[in-house]
Scaffold this motif. Structure first.
Motif, PDB file in Angstrom:
ATOM      1  N   MET A 194      -2.602   1.499   7.093  1.00 48.45           N
ATOM      2  CA  MET A 194      -2.510   0.741   5.843  1.00 48.45           C
ATOM      3  C   MET A 194      -1.136   0.872   5.171  1.00 48.45           C
ATOM      4  SD  MET A 194      -5.316  -0.814   4.949  1.00 48.45           S
ATOM      5  CE  MET A 194      -7.108  -0.797   5.002  1.00 48.45           C
ATOM      6  N   VAL A 195      -0.424   1.984   5.467  1.00 47.67           N
ATOM      7  CA  VAL A 195       0.834   2.276   4.770  1.00 47.67           C
ATOM      8  C   VAL A 195       1.804   1.098   4.856  1.00 47.67           C
ATOM      9  CG1 VAL A 195       2.854   3.805   4.708  1.00 47.67           C
ATOM     10  CG2 VAL A 195       0.591   4.745   5.187  1.00 47.67           C
ATOM     11  N   VAL A 247      -6.651   0.138  -3.035  1.00 48.02           N
ATOM     12  CA  VAL A 247      -6.564  -0.866  -1.983  1.00 48.02           C
ATOM     13  C   VAL A 247      -7.954  -1.464  -1.756  1.00 48.02           C
ATOM     14  CG1 VAL A 247      -5.910  -1.320   0.418  1.00 48.02           C
ATOM     15  CG2 VAL A 247      -4.743   0.486  -0.879  1.00 48.02           C
ATOM     16  N   VAL A 270      -3.928  -5.017  -3.796  1.00 48.46           N
ATOM     17  CA  VAL A 270      -3.312  -3.694  -3.920  1.00 48.46           C
ATOM     18  C   VAL A 270      -2.852  -3.571  -5.357  1.00 48.46           C
ATOM     19  CG1 VAL A 270      -1.485  -2.124  -3.157  1.00 48.46           C
ATOM     20  CG2 VAL A 270      -2.458  -3.764  -1.529  1.00 48.46           C
ATOM     21  N   HIS A 315      -2.338   4.232  -4.835  1.00 50.06           N
ATOM     22  CA  HIS A 315      -2.644   2.835  -5.104  1.00 50.06           C
ATOM     23  C   HIS A 315      -4.098   2.558  -4.713  1.00 50.06           C
ATOM     24  CE1 HIS A 315       1.544   2.429  -5.772  1.00 50.06           C
ATOM     25  NE2 HIS A 315       1.539   1.107  -5.793  1.00 50.06           N
ATOM     26  N   GLU A 326      -6.101   4.973   7.369  1.00 52.83           N
ATOM     27  CA  GLU A 326      -5.218   5.215   6.224  1.00 52.83           C
ATOM     28  C   GLU A 326      -3.750   5.095   6.659  1.00 52.83           C
ATOM     29  OE1 GLU A 326      -5.888   8.906   3.966  1.00 52.83           O
ATOM     30  OE2 GLU A 326      -5.580   7.695   2.175  1.00 52.83           O
ATOM     31  N   HIS A 367      -5.590   5.189  -2.023  1.00 52.82           N
ATOM     32  CA  HIS A 367      -4.753   5.566  -0.881  1.00 52.82           C
ATOM     33  C   HIS A 367      -4.104   6.938  -1.070  1.00 52.82           C
ATOM     34  CE1 HIS A 367      -2.547   4.699   2.796  1.00 52.82           C
ATOM     35  NE2 HIS A 367      -1.549   5.347   2.226  1.00 52.82           N
ATOM     36  N   GLY A 368      -4.070   7.719   0.025  1.00 51.33           N
ATOM     37  CA  GLY A 368      -3.383   9.008   0.018  1.00 51.33           C
ATOM     38  C   GLY A 368      -4.287  10.182  -0.319  1.00 51.33           C
ATOM     39  N   TYR A 381     -10.577   1.718  -1.880  1.00 55.15           N
ATOM     40  CA  TYR A 381     -10.332   3.170  -1.778  1.00 55.15           C
ATOM     41  C   TYR A 381      -9.012   3.513  -2.450  1.00 55.15           C
ATOM     42  CZ  TYR A 381      -6.669   2.782   1.764  1.00 55.15           C
ATOM     43  OH  TYR A 381      -5.505   2.501   2.416  1.00 55.15           O
ATOM     44  N   GLU A 404       0.982   5.647  -1.765  1.00 56.26           N
ATOM     45  CA  GLU A 404       0.303   6.765  -2.426  1.00 56.26           C
ATOM     46  C   GLU A 404      -0.220   6.378  -3.815  1.00 56.26           C
ATOM     47  OE1 GLU A 404      -0.070  10.946  -1.277  1.00 56.26           O
ATOM     48  OE2 GLU A 404       0.534   9.125  -0.280  1.00 56.26           O
ATOM     49  N   VAL A 443       0.845  -1.198   0.000  1.00 54.15           N
ATOM     50  CA  VAL A 443       0.000   0.000   0.000  1.00 54.15           C
ATOM     51  C   VAL A 443       0.881   1.249   0.000  1.00 54.15           C
ATOM     52  CG1 VAL A 443      -1.704   1.336   1.308  1.00 54.15           C
ATOM     53  CG2 VAL A 443      -1.832  -1.184   1.279  1.00 54.15           C
TER      54      VAL A 443
END
Ligand code: ZN
Length: 160
Positions: free
Chosen positions: A49-50, A9, A139, A7, A46, A36-37, A34, A5, A3
């Motif tokens: 998830m990183v 997910v 992802v 991407h 959020e 991401h970022g 969603y 920026e 996961v």
């Protein structure tokens, strides 16, 4: 893939409160999706998830400040009952959407008196510490169009 920026997910989730009661879950439906970022999910989730890999399964506890905020007493107000003349069976727990200068806002009826109604504009989960069990199912890198729109398309995402 991990996961990061921009991407897309996809994940299954189960949400419980401090008492262990299940508040929400993706069980029986498609995974949630969603981009991401882009602030499309609550900040605490959020962040958690990183760098997680596709297939990862984990638990995360999110305090109100990184979820739906603390209860704000200023959002609890008494208003004249005649504002609700279109809702003759008004009772506590009912929810309405009102237009405000900040856009549409959902509030909940707390109390109904003879002349006044107490309404609460806090999010239903305000003040709650959220416990998520997450399972990341996919992802992938987002398409240029998805990045431009700020959300993802297809199953679990926007249909348009
Ligand atoms: Zn779009």
């Amino acid at each position: 893939m991990k996961v990061a920026e921009d991407h897309a997910v996809y994940f299954n989730y189960k949400l419980t409160n401090d008492q262990g009661e299940v508040l929400d879950s993706s069980e029986g439906s498609d995974p949630l999706a969603y981009l991401h970022g882009h602030g499309n999910i609550i900040p605490g989730l959020e962040e958690a998830m990183v760098d997680k890999e596709q297939g990862a399964e984990f638990d995360v506890e999110i305090p109100p400040a990184k979820a739906y905020g603390e209860q704000n007493d200023e959002l609890i107000q008494k208003v004249p009952k005649n504002l609700f003349q279109d809702a003759p069976n008004l009772e506590p727990g009912m929810q309405f959407q009102a237009q405000t200068p900040q856009g549409p806002h959902v509030f909940t009826v707390k109390e109904v008196d003879d002349n006044e109604v107490t309404i609460d504009g806090n999010h239903m989960l305000a003040g709650e510490t959220l416990h998520f069990h997450i399972e990341i199912t996919e992802v992938r890198e987002a398409s240029d169009e998805e990045k431009e729109h700020g959300h993802i398309h297809g199953a679990g995402g926007h249909q348009h």
